[in-house]
Design a protein around this motif. Sequence first.
Motif, PDB file in Angstrom:
ATOM      1  N   ALA A   1       0.549  -0.552  -0.163  1.00 30.66           N
ATOM      2  CA  ALA A   1      -0.070   0.258   0.067  1.00 30.66           C
ATOM      3  C   ALA A   1       0.755   1.048   0.472  1.00 30.66           C
ATOM      4  N   ALA A   2       2.285   1.648   0.709  1.00 28.29           N
ATOM      5  CA  ALA A   2       3.237   2.277   0.105  1.00 28.29           C
ATOM      6  C   ALA A   2       3.415   2.563  -0.500  1.00 28.29           C
ATOM      7  N   ALA A   3       3.510   1.631  -1.594  1.00 26.80           N
ATOM      8  CA  ALA A   3       3.712   1.758  -3.112  1.00 26.80           C
ATOM      9  C   ALA A   3       3.234   3.180  -3.649  1.00 26.80           C
ATOM     10  N   LEU A   4       1.767   3.211  -3.149  1.00 20.56           N
ATOM     11  CA  LEU A   4       1.062   4.480  -3.485  1.00 20.56           C
ATOM     12  C   LEU A   4       1.467   6.175  -3.410  1.00 20.56           C
ATOM     13  N   PRO A   5       1.694   6.871  -3.673  1.00 20.19           N
ATOM     14  CA  PRO A   5       2.117   7.962  -2.931  1.00 20.19           C
ATOM     15  C   PRO A   5       1.258   8.496  -1.923  1.00 20.19           C
ATOM     16  N   LEU A   6       0.010   8.848  -2.057  1.00 24.44           N
ATOM     17  CA  LEU A   6      -0.860   8.628  -1.106  1.00 24.44           C
ATOM     18  C   LEU A   6      -0.332   8.576   0.548  1.00 24.44           C
ATOM     19  N   ILE A   7      -0.031   7.196   0.686  1.00 22.04           N
ATOM     20  CA  ILE A   7      -0.049   6.521   1.516  1.00 22.04           C
ATOM     21  C   ILE A   7       1.123   6.607   1.665  1.00 22.04           C
ATOM     22  N   GLY A   8       2.283   6.194   0.742  1.00 18.30           N
ATOM     23  CA  GLY A   8       3.525   6.018   1.099  1.00 18.30           C
ATOM     24  C   GLY A   8       4.243   6.991   2.499  1.00 18.30           C
ATOM     25  N   GLY A   9       4.312   8.680   1.862  1.00 22.84           N
ATOM     26  CA  GLY A   9       3.973   9.730   2.721  1.00 22.84           C
ATOM     27  C   GLY A   9       3.774   9.532   4.046  1.00 22.84           C
ATOM     28  N   ALA A  10       2.523   9.165   4.645  1.00 24.86           N
ATOM     29  CA  ALA A  10       1.777   8.774   5.351  1.00 24.86           C
ATOM     30  C   ALA A  10       3.252   7.652   6.639  1.00 24.86           C
ATOM     31  N   VAL A  11       2.887   6.019   5.693  1.00 21.96           N
ATOM     32  CA  VAL A  11       3.353   5.473   6.482  1.00 21.96           C
ATOM     33  C   VAL A  11       5.047   6.211   6.528  1.00 21.96           C
ATOM     34  N   GLN A  12       5.670   6.509   5.688  1.00 22.93           N
ATOM     35  CA  GLN A  12       7.138   6.927   5.975  1.00 22.93           C
ATOM     36  C   GLN A  12       7.464   8.097   7.400  1.00 22.93           C
ATOM     37  N   ASP A  13       6.500   8.577   7.090  1.00 20.18           N
ATOM     38  CA  ASP A  13       6.382   9.826   8.593  1.00 20.18           C
ATOM     39  C   ASP A  13       6.349   8.740   9.841  1.00 20.18           C
ATOM     40  N   VAL A  14       5.403   7.982   9.939  1.00 20.46           N
ATOM     41  CA  VAL A  14       4.441   7.421  11.346  1.00 20.46           C
ATOM     42  C   VAL A  14       5.706   6.041  11.715  1.00 20.46           C
ATOM     43  N   ARG A  15       6.623   6.003  10.792  1.00 21.27           N
ATOM     44  CA  ARG A  15       7.785   4.879  10.553  1.00 21.27           C
ATOM     45  C   ARG A  15       8.769   5.670  11.453  1.00 21.27           C
ATOM     46  N   ALA A  16       9.040   7.036  11.098  1.00 22.12           N
ATOM     47  CA  ALA A  16      10.045   7.360  11.836  1.00 22.12           C
ATOM     48  C   ALA A  16       9.525   7.743  13.318  1.00 22.12           C
ATOM     49  N   ALA A  17       8.581   8.567  13.308  1.00 25.78           N
ATOM     50  CA  ALA A  17       8.421   8.360  14.196  1.00 25.78           C
ATOM     51  C   ALA A  17       7.741   7.326  15.226  1.00 25.78           C
ATOM     52  N   TYR A  18       7.719   6.497  14.837  1.00 26.45           N
ATOM     53  CA  TYR A  18       7.077   5.237  15.698  1.00 26.45           C
ATOM     54  C   TYR A  18       8.292   3.851  15.410  1.00 26.45           C
ATOM     55  N   PRO A  19       9.011   3.851  15.003  1.00 26.23           N
ATOM     56  CA  PRO A  19      10.119   2.996  15.087  1.00 26.23           C
ATOM     57  C   PRO A  19       9.777   1.284  14.981  1.00 26.23           C
ATOM     58  N   ASP A  20       9.703   1.030  16.741  1.00 23.48           N
ATOM     59  CA  ASP A  20       9.431  -0.105  16.852  1.00 23.48           C
ATOM     60  C   ASP A  20       7.632  -0.773  17.373  1.00 23.48           C
ATOM     61  N   ALA A  21       6.881   0.512  17.019  1.00 24.65           N
ATOM     62  CA  ALA A  21       5.336  -0.180  16.152  1.00 24.65           C
ATOM     63  C   ALA A  21       5.110  -1.291  15.413  1.00 24.65           C
ATOM     64  N   PRO A  22       3.752  -2.195  16.097  1.00 19.80           N
ATOM     65  CA  PRO A  22       4.043  -3.143  14.970  1.00 19.80           C
ATOM     66  C   PRO A  22       3.086  -2.679  14.304  1.00 19.80           C
ATOM     67  N   ALA A  23       3.620  -3.694  13.217  1.00 19.11           N
ATOM     68  CA  ALA A  23       2.486  -3.055  11.704  1.00 19.11           C
ATOM     69  C   ALA A  23       0.785  -2.788  11.513  1.00 19.11           C
ATOM     70  N   THR A  24       0.394  -3.095  12.499  1.00 17.38           N
ATOM     71  CA  THR A  24      -0.971  -3.137  12.583  1.00 17.38           C
ATOM     72  C   THR A  24      -1.206  -1.918  13.269  1.00 17.38           C
ATOM     73  N   ARG A  25      -0.346  -1.285  13.756  1.00 12.09           N
ATOM     74  CA  ARG A  25      -0.532   0.075  15.011  1.00 12.09           C
ATOM     75  C   ARG A  25       0.501   1.507  13.635  1.00 12.09           C
ATOM     76  N   LEU A  26       1.100   0.636  12.736  1.00  9.25           N
ATOM     77  CA  LEU A  26       1.443   1.789  12.145  1.00  9.25           C
ATOM     78  C   LEU A  26       0.513   2.080  11.223  1.00  9.25           C
ATOM     79  N   ALA A  27      -0.375   0.741  10.466  1.00 12.08           N
ATOM     80  CA  ALA A  27      -1.198   1.435   9.437  1.00 12.08           C
ATOM     81  C   ALA A  27      -2.404   2.350   9.889  1.00 12.08           C
ATOM     82  N   SER A  28      -2.676   1.774  11.121  1.00 11.03           N
ATOM     83  CA  SER A  28      -3.960   2.774  11.558  1.00 11.03           C
ATOM     84  C   SER A  28      -3.155   4.715  11.458  1.00 11.03           C
ATOM     85  N   GLU A  29      -2.227   4.910  11.958  1.00 18.29           N
ATOM     86  CA  GLU A  29      -1.110   5.819  11.988  1.00 18.29           C
ATOM     87  C   GLU A  29      -1.850   6.410  10.515  1.00 18.29           C
TER      88      GLU A  29
END
Length: 383
Positions: free
Chosen positions: A217-245
Amino acid sequence: MPDLAPYAARAEASRGRLHPEPASGVRSPFQRDRDRIIHAAAFRRLQYKTQVFIYHEGDAFRTRLTHSIEVAQIARSIARRLRLDEDLAEALALAHDLGHPPFGHAGEEALNGVMRPYGGFDHNAQSLKAVTVLEKRYAEFDGLNLTWETLEGLAKHNGPIRRPSHFMAEYDSRHSLELSSHASLEAQVAALADDIAYNNHDLDDGLRAGLFSLDEAAALPLIGGAVQDVRAAYPDAPATRLASEAIRRVINVMIQDVVAEAERRLAVLAPVDADAVRAAGRPMIGFSGPMQDANQQVRDFLFGRMYRHWRVNRTTQKSKRVVQVLFSLLHGGPDMLPPEWRDRAGEAGSAQCAAVVCDYVAGMTDRFALDEHRRLTDPHIPG
């Protein structure tokens, strides 16, 4: 009274109801509409109507009911920012899916196919029919007797109706909803809120179901930026929480885009009232060009990776078959309908019978449709 923009719908200036009623001392006309929708049987049935996944496939997936509530929340947020009537926007958001049959788009495609000789099936027209005819709660009238503005928005929230269904044309002939014009800004907001909720929450459900991964899903431009931001902010969060964020951030970005684009269009048009919006000849609520393109990419992704996933395809085909069989059996044998429906159906195989059977099937939940199919096809199950 809230500080509304001049082009907002105004409850105190409502065009009223088909059947006049005394005003409420504590609620505006649009608030009463919202409350009547919430108390309607058709609204309760949305709890067991499919969004994508049939009710028994998991308790956490969206249904038509939870989707409608999420659309209402987004619609209120946008309406508040634009100084529109939040109650009307909320009422329209809550009512927009009342006409959906069981099994989501699969059920709609099946009903449209069997009803093609009789004018087809459209869930928007069925929503109007539900609130004007099929709900039978009040002693003095059929339907919910909603305000003109709510009925107009329900009929036209996706834009002017160029080729109305037989029912919509018949209703308009005795209570004109001005089908050839655009609807109020509140109705347009409800329609865009539906798009925002639909795509983002289908992404969430698709991830939950394992139909695709967050990286895909992160390959989509609209989604990718948000995924990159939440991974940077919460590097240890599980995938389910990253997706919701990520998804909640995308929803926020889309709302901000709709508000900014609406303000730009309204500044150009400078409508003096709600009727000027209806006469504008183009919608005032919409995405900017770049957001429209990004949103379409999400739609295309979901179409290929979710709506046409082999697991979903299996459910879709089985669901269509259930609706087709129900319609065929009841259209050919209306004596199998419950008494209150049989009395209106008329002769087996007739157009009148088709319309009544269509209303009966369209009102079913997924659960009831599956049970009714078993009752009508399995000799070992009592009728």
